[in-house]
Write a protein that holds these residues in place. Structure first.
Motif, PDB file in Angstrom:
ATOM      1  N   SER A 277      -4.513 -44.535 -25.115  1.00  0.00           N
ATOM      2  CA  SER A 277      -5.215 -45.540 -25.921  1.00  0.00           C
ATOM      3  C   SER A 277      -4.258 -46.237 -26.883  1.00  0.00           C
ATOM      4  N   ASP A 278      -4.712 -47.348 -27.461  1.00  0.00           N
ATOM      5  CA  ASP A 278      -3.909 -48.064 -28.458  1.00  0.00           C
ATOM      6  C   ASP A 278      -3.556 -47.153 -29.625  1.00  0.00           C
ATOM      7  N   ASP A 279      -4.523 -46.357 -30.090  1.00  0.00           N
ATOM      8  CA  ASP A 279      -4.276 -45.470 -31.226  1.00  0.00           C
ATOM      9  C   ASP A 279      -3.167 -44.470 -30.918  1.00  0.00           C
ATOM     10  N   VAL A 280      -3.231 -43.876 -29.735  1.00  0.00           N
ATOM     11  CA  VAL A 280      -2.244 -42.866 -29.356  1.00  0.00           C
ATOM     12  C   VAL A 280      -0.858 -43.490 -29.237  1.00  0.00           C
ATOM     13  N   ARG A 281      -0.769 -44.648 -28.605  1.00  0.00           N
ATOM     14  CA  ARG A 281       0.536 -45.291 -28.423  1.00  0.00           C
ATOM     15  C   ARG A 281       1.084 -45.830 -29.742  1.00  0.00           C
ATOM     16  N   PHE A 282       0.201 -46.330 -30.605  1.00  0.00           N
ATOM     17  CA  PHE A 282       0.697 -46.822 -31.894  1.00  0.00           C
ATOM     18  C   PHE A 282       1.228 -45.669 -32.739  1.00  0.00           C
ATOM     19  N   ALA A 283       0.534 -44.541 -32.721  1.00  0.00           N
ATOM     20  CA  ALA A 283       1.028 -43.363 -33.453  1.00  0.00           C
ATOM     21  C   ALA A 283       2.397 -42.943 -32.936  1.00  0.00           C
ATOM     22  N   ALA A 284       2.604 -43.041 -31.611  1.00  0.00           N
ATOM     23  CA  ALA A 284       3.916 -42.709 -31.038  1.00  0.00           C
ATOM     24  C   ALA A 284       4.987 -43.681 -31.525  1.00  0.00           C
ATOM     25  N   ALA A 285       4.616 -44.966 -31.654  1.00  0.00           N
ATOM     26  CA  ALA A 285       5.574 -45.958 -32.162  1.00  0.00           C
ATOM     27  C   ALA A 285       5.985 -45.629 -33.594  1.00  0.00           C
ATOM     28  N   VAL A 286       5.014 -45.236 -34.429  1.00  0.00           N
ATOM     29  CA  VAL A 286       5.325 -44.882 -35.823  1.00  0.00           C
ATOM     30  C   VAL A 286       6.201 -43.635 -35.863  1.00  0.00           C
ATOM     31  N   ALA A 287       5.899 -42.662 -35.011  1.00  0.00           N
ATOM     32  CA  ALA A 287       6.710 -41.436 -34.967  1.00  0.00           C
ATOM     33  C   ALA A 287       8.134 -41.745 -34.525  1.00  0.00           C
ATOM     34  N   GLY A 288       8.279 -42.621 -33.542  1.00  0.00           N
ATOM     35  CA  GLY A 288       9.622 -43.009 -33.106  1.00  0.00           C
ATOM     36  C   GLY A 288      10.376 -43.736 -34.200  1.00  0.00           C
ATOM     37  N   PHE A 289       9.679 -44.606 -34.923  1.00  0.00           N
ATOM     38  CA  PHE A 289      10.293 -45.348 -36.031  1.00  0.00           C
ATOM     39  C   PHE A 289      10.783 -44.383 -37.112  1.00  0.00           C
ATOM     40  N   GLY A 290       9.950 -43.412 -37.454  1.00  0.00           N
ATOM     41  CA  GLY A 290      10.347 -42.441 -38.473  1.00  0.00           C
ATOM     42  C   GLY A 290      11.570 -41.648 -38.063  1.00  0.00           C
ATOM     43  N   GLN A 291      11.640 -41.283 -36.797  1.00  0.00           N
ATOM     44  CA  GLN A 291      12.803 -40.535 -36.325  1.00  0.00           C
ATOM     45  C   GLN A 291      14.077 -41.376 -36.387  1.00  0.00           C
ATOM     46  N   LEU A 292      13.958 -42.673 -36.078  1.00  0.00           N
ATOM     47  CA  LEU A 292      15.126 -43.546 -36.173  1.00  0.00           C
ATOM     48  C   LEU A 292      15.594 -43.667 -37.625  1.00  0.00           C
ATOM     49  N   LEU A 293      14.658 -43.755 -38.555  1.00  0.00           N
ATOM     50  CA  LEU A 293      15.024 -43.849 -39.970  1.00  0.00           C
ATOM     51  C   LEU A 293      15.684 -42.560 -40.468  1.00  0.00           C
ATOM     52  N   ARG A 294      15.323 -41.451 -39.868  1.00  0.00           N
ATOM     53  CA  ARG A 294      15.919 -40.171 -40.254  1.00  0.00           C
ATOM     54  C   ARG A 294      17.173 -39.840 -39.440  1.00  0.00           C
ATOM     55  N   ASN A 295      17.604 -40.777 -38.589  1.00  0.00           N
ATOM     56  CA  ASN A 295      18.770 -40.552 -37.723  1.00  0.00           C
ATOM     57  C   ASN A 295      18.589 -39.309 -36.866  1.00  0.00           C
ATOM     58  N   ASP A 296      17.387 -39.164 -36.327  1.00  0.00           N
ATOM     59  CA  ASP A 296      17.055 -38.024 -35.483  1.00  0.00           C
ATOM     60  C   ASP A 296      17.950 -38.001 -34.241  1.00  0.00           C
ATOM     61  N   THR A 297      18.317 -36.820 -33.809  1.00  0.00           N
ATOM     62  CA  THR A 297      19.206 -36.691 -32.646  1.00  0.00           C
ATOM     63  C   THR A 297      18.441 -36.581 -31.332  1.00  0.00           C
ATOM     64  N   TYR A 298      17.108 -36.578 -31.393  1.00  0.00           N
ATOM     65  CA  TYR A 298      16.321 -36.353 -30.183  1.00  0.00           C
ATOM     66  C   TYR A 298      15.812 -37.642 -29.534  1.00  0.00           C
ATOM     67  N   THR A 299      16.046 -38.783 -30.161  1.00  0.00           N
ATOM     68  CA  THR A 299      15.496 -40.032 -29.622  1.00  0.00           C
ATOM     69  C   THR A 299      16.448 -40.739 -28.664  1.00  0.00           C
ATOM     70  N   GLN A 300      17.599 -40.154 -28.393  1.00  0.00           N
ATOM     71  CA  GLN A 300      18.559 -40.665 -27.418  1.00  0.00           C
ATOM     72  C   GLN A 300      18.898 -42.135 -27.703  1.00  0.00           C
ATOM     73  N   ASN A 301      18.649 -43.038 -26.747  1.00  0.00           N
ATOM     74  CA  ASN A 301      19.044 -44.442 -26.903  1.00  0.00           C
ATOM     75  C   ASN A 301      17.895 -45.330 -27.371  1.00  0.00           C
ATOM     76  N   TYR A 302      16.869 -44.727 -27.932  1.00  0.00           N
ATOM     77  CA  TYR A 302      15.715 -45.483 -28.426  1.00  0.00           C
ATOM     78  C   TYR A 302      16.147 -46.368 -29.589  1.00  0.00           C
ATOM     79  N   THR A 303      15.602 -47.599 -29.668  1.00  0.00           N
ATOM     80  CA  THR A 303      16.008 -48.564 -30.691  1.00  0.00           C
ATOM     81  C   THR A 303      14.791 -49.136 -31.405  1.00  0.00           C
ATOM     82  N   PHE A 304      15.078 -49.873 -32.469  1.00  0.00           N
ATOM     83  CA  PHE A 304      14.004 -50.562 -33.188  1.00  0.00           C
ATOM     84  C   PHE A 304      13.310 -51.583 -32.285  1.00  0.00           C
ATOM     85  N   ASP A 305      14.039 -52.185 -31.382  1.00  0.00           N
ATOM     86  CA  ASP A 305      13.421 -53.120 -30.438  1.00  0.00           C
ATOM     87  C   ASP A 305      12.403 -52.407 -29.554  1.00  0.00           C
ATOM     88  N   ASP A 306      12.699 -51.185 -29.162  1.00  0.00           N
ATOM     89  CA  ASP A 306      11.756 -50.410 -28.357  1.00  0.00           C
ATOM     90  C   ASP A 306      10.493 -50.096 -29.164  1.00  0.00           C
TER      91      ASP A 306
END
Length: 716
Positions: free
Chosen positions: A643-672
């Motif tokens: 659903s939109d809710d589930v995918r949007f929550a995933a986008a926020v979680a990915g964004f937070g990991q990028l801001l924390r320089n998480d090592t588990y997001t591989q080549n994920y970017t802000f554009d993604d």
């Protein structure tokens, strides 16, 4: 001989400067005022008309010529420049007390040097030396020193700063403004127009209280450049091997402070500090349309989804969401006993602190019912009661108390908290909501300021039935680490107010979830099936982790959830047999410790169709024994069309990991993140998701600028 700036500095530095004499300064001011009135009286009946120059430049030319005796304007301007220098020097001498201490010969020497500097290059028709001109205006130095302050020709000028203009009170209009008008009035600079417009369109009643927002106060100083914000340093949750640690236990987190802090940093063009980013608080900032139970006795029903991880095609995300049941629109809300504990210390003397705090609480007061009560306790150098428990129907009295607050002094926060709880207990409503609302920048430096002492005090007080909510304000001095400890141990929640719109979201739009708890000590436990899952990690909740045995221990405190509140937890799981496994199998198998008993037989045989087992524990308000909700997580929960809710929550979680320089997001970017969030924005009634998308763009820009500054920028 000419005098340059260095000569003047040297001359002045050789003169002993005593402490300024207040009487002498008043005498100089009185003398100047007297001379001004004298000149004004002489010119009172002057002729007016075309006989005299009317343009400002003509008046200046004429007066310069009269004063200097020069007919050539080029010469006059040079002399005028010298006069200006002399006047400036005289002002410096008198205001610092230096003039009062100078001997007449010293002052004459300075005047002569200044006069010579101003006359250099002028023709000989500049007859009056500037020293005599100055003397003709202010008199000799001996006369200035002998003026008695006891007999001035005009009342002496007060040597105190003018009072700060009062902050306008809440305006009650007979015709309430529509929400669109209020949102437009309150939208701060830099806030996205889309958010304000969407907020304007979405209100249950279609109206909002008419609020007179305090204007800019020139006496409020801008935020300090030095950044002393404090955030707790936590490590990201590590990968867990299911065969070694199959059970994950944590307390829910309904706080949203981290999202507002991140937003503020990005709106200022900088990436936030890593420790300021708590991913669960960013995810939980948004509302999600999860399923809710019909029965009030069961406050929530879990929503589960399993889908492919956006940043790793070989893992999955396990999405767990709960939503508290909402209070019916026609339901009678519990009576509230609210104590406003407000920081009015000197550190709150900034536009985004005390003035914003006042406006925020004005909006809250306007939503209260006639039988609710409000008290106000403030703390600075010491704590005190500003307003005894007062019925919310007497809004004028409450707002007058808010308007009277002025910043100054130290920060006796510990004493303020003690008095606030005492006042809340004195006005306790047995079947109502009893809550202390602490609003501060978190700077506790007087009294009980040790975080552990404050934590212990609040832990003891939560058994009285009084909840604690923490609202943070400002930057540069914000103690987020302390605010989190207080909220977590006070059966409350923490939010950060950076704009008036955020204040409306927390205290008006989400007042039910903020003020009215429907379940307490909510804990989540997931047991993963080793036949289906090899590894897992919980994204966020680092400060909320519990021991496995804490789940069934009703004495262990956990988070509370309010009416209509949503809580989301996301695990990244690695299916058994996936090449995404990060931890190798042991060469010699599992080693059993000597003191451990043999493993018990499993209650249920391992079934590859069962991914895991979910347990929820909670207490209904006023109860001491917890209730249990369980649910199996199976292959049927897997989906390729989340659903939109589930995918949007995933986008926020990915964004937070990028801001924390998480090592588990591989080549994920802000554009993604942008692509995923834009495709899952949904209806976005209040415009919060559109704002998030804009923040991702700002983060991308800030990252590029930082990389360019560090010399590692690479075009994408």
């Amino acid at each position: 001989m000419t005098m340059n700036d260095e000569d003047l500095k040297k001359l002045l530095s050789d003169i002993h400067v005593p402490e300024p004499d207040e009487n002498e300064k008043l005498a100089a001011l009185n003398l100047a005022q007297s001379r001004f009135q004298e000149i004004s009286q002489k010119n009172k009946h002057s002729r007016q008309g075309s006989a005299k120059p009317s343009r400002l430049t003509d008046v200046i030319k004429l007066n310069i010529q009269k004063l200097t005796g020069a007919t050539n304007m080029k010469t006059s301007y040079k002399v005028a420049g010298g006069l200006a220098i002399g006047a400036l020097a005289f002002s410096l001498l008198t205001t610092t007390g230096l003039y009062d201490s100078m001997k007449p010969t010293q002052f004459s020497k300075v005047s002569a040097e200044l006069a010579q500097q101003g006359q250099q290059g002028a023709s000989s028709d500049a007859a009056n030396p500037m020293g005599s001109v100055l003397e003709s205006i202010i008199g000799s130095s001996e006369q200035a020193a002998l003026v008695e302050p006891a007999a001035p020709p005009a009342p002496p000028m007060a040597a105190v700063p003018p009072p700060a203009p009062p902050v306008p009170a809440l305006a009650y209009n007979s015709a309430p403004k529509k929400r669109a008008e209020v949102a437009a009035d309150a939208a701060p600079q830099g806030m996205m127009a889309g958010r304000a417009a969407n907020m304007a369109e979405s209100s249950v009643s279609g109206y909002a209280p008419s609020i007179a927002i305090a204007p800019y106060d020139p006496y409020i100083q801008p935020a300090p450049e030095e950044n002393r914000d404090k955030f707790e340093n936590v490590k990201d949750n590590a990968i867990k091997v299911v065969k070694e640690e199959p059970v994950s236990t944590f307390s829910i987190d309904v706080d949203t402070a981290a999202y507002s802090v991140v937003r503020r940093s990005l709106m200022n063009g900088t990436l936030p500090p890593k420790d300021a980013v708590r991913i669960e608080e960013m995810v939980n900032y948004f509302d999600y349309d999860y399923e809710v139970p019909v029965e009030k006795a069961v406050p929530f029903k879990p929503t589960v989804a399993v889908y492919q991880t956006p940043w790793n095609p070989n893992t999955q995300l396990l999405h767990i969401g709960i939503k508290g049941h909402e209070l019916p629109k026609d339901a009678v809300k519990p009576k509230s006993n609210l104590v406003f504990l407000l920081d009015v210390s000197g550190s709150m003397n900034q536009q985004d602190k005390l003035p914003l705090l006042k406006n925020a609480f004005r909006m809250l007061v306007d939503t209260l019912g006639a039988e609710d009560t409000v008290s106000i306790v403030t703390y600075a150098g010491n704590a005190g009661i500003v307003l005894e428990p007062t019925a919310a129907s007497d809004k004028a009295k409450i707002l007058s108390a808010l308007d009277s607050l002025q910043p100054g002094g130290g920060t006796a926060g510990g004493e303020g908290i003690r008095q606030a709880y005492e006042l809340a207990e004195r006005s306790f409503k047995k079947d109502g909501v009893n809550r202390v609302l602490l609003a501060t920048d978190g700077d506790f430096n007087v009294g009980i300021n040790d975080p552990e002492q404050l934590k212990d005090f609040i832990e003891r007080k939560r058994d009285t039935g009084v909840y604690l909510s923490v609202l943070g304000f400002g930057r540069g001095n914000y103690n987020d680490a302390l605010m989190q400890k207080l909220a977590q141990n006070g059966n409350g929640n923490a939010a950060y107010i950076d704009t008036l719109n955020e204040a409306r979201k927390v205290l008006v739009d989400e007042a039910s979830s903020t003020l009215y708890p429907i379940a307490g000590d909510v804990k989540i436990q997931v047991e993963f099936n080793p036949a289906a899952v090899a590894e897992y990690r919980l994204i966020g909740y680092e400060t909320r982790m519990l021991n496995r045995e804490d789940f069934n221990n009703d004495k262990v405190d956990a988070g509370d959830i309010g009416a209509g509140h949503t809580v989301t937890a996301i695990y990244e799981i690695t299916p058994a047999g996936s090449k995404a496994k990060l931890v190798d199998d042991l060469r010699y198998g599992e080693v059993q410790k000597v003191e451990e008993k043999p493993a018990a037989e499993p209650a249920v045989a391992a079934n590859p169709d069962e991914i895991g087992f979910l347990k929820l524990r909670y207490k209904l308000p006023g109860e001491k024994e917890s209730q249990l909700i369980t649910r199996a997580i199976t292959k049927q929960d897997e989906t390729t069309h989340a659903s939109d809710d589930v995918r949007f929550a995933a986008a926020v979680a990915g964004f937070g990991q990028l801001l924390r320089n998480d090592t588990y997001t591989q080549n994920y970017t802000f554009d993604d993140v942008l692509t995923l969030a834009q495709g899952a924005k949904g209806a976005d009634e209040f415009g919060y998701r559109a704002e998030f998308i804009n923040l991702v763009r700002l983060a991308k820009t800030a990252q590029d600028q930082q990389a360019l500054h560090n010399g590692v920028y690479q075009p994408r």
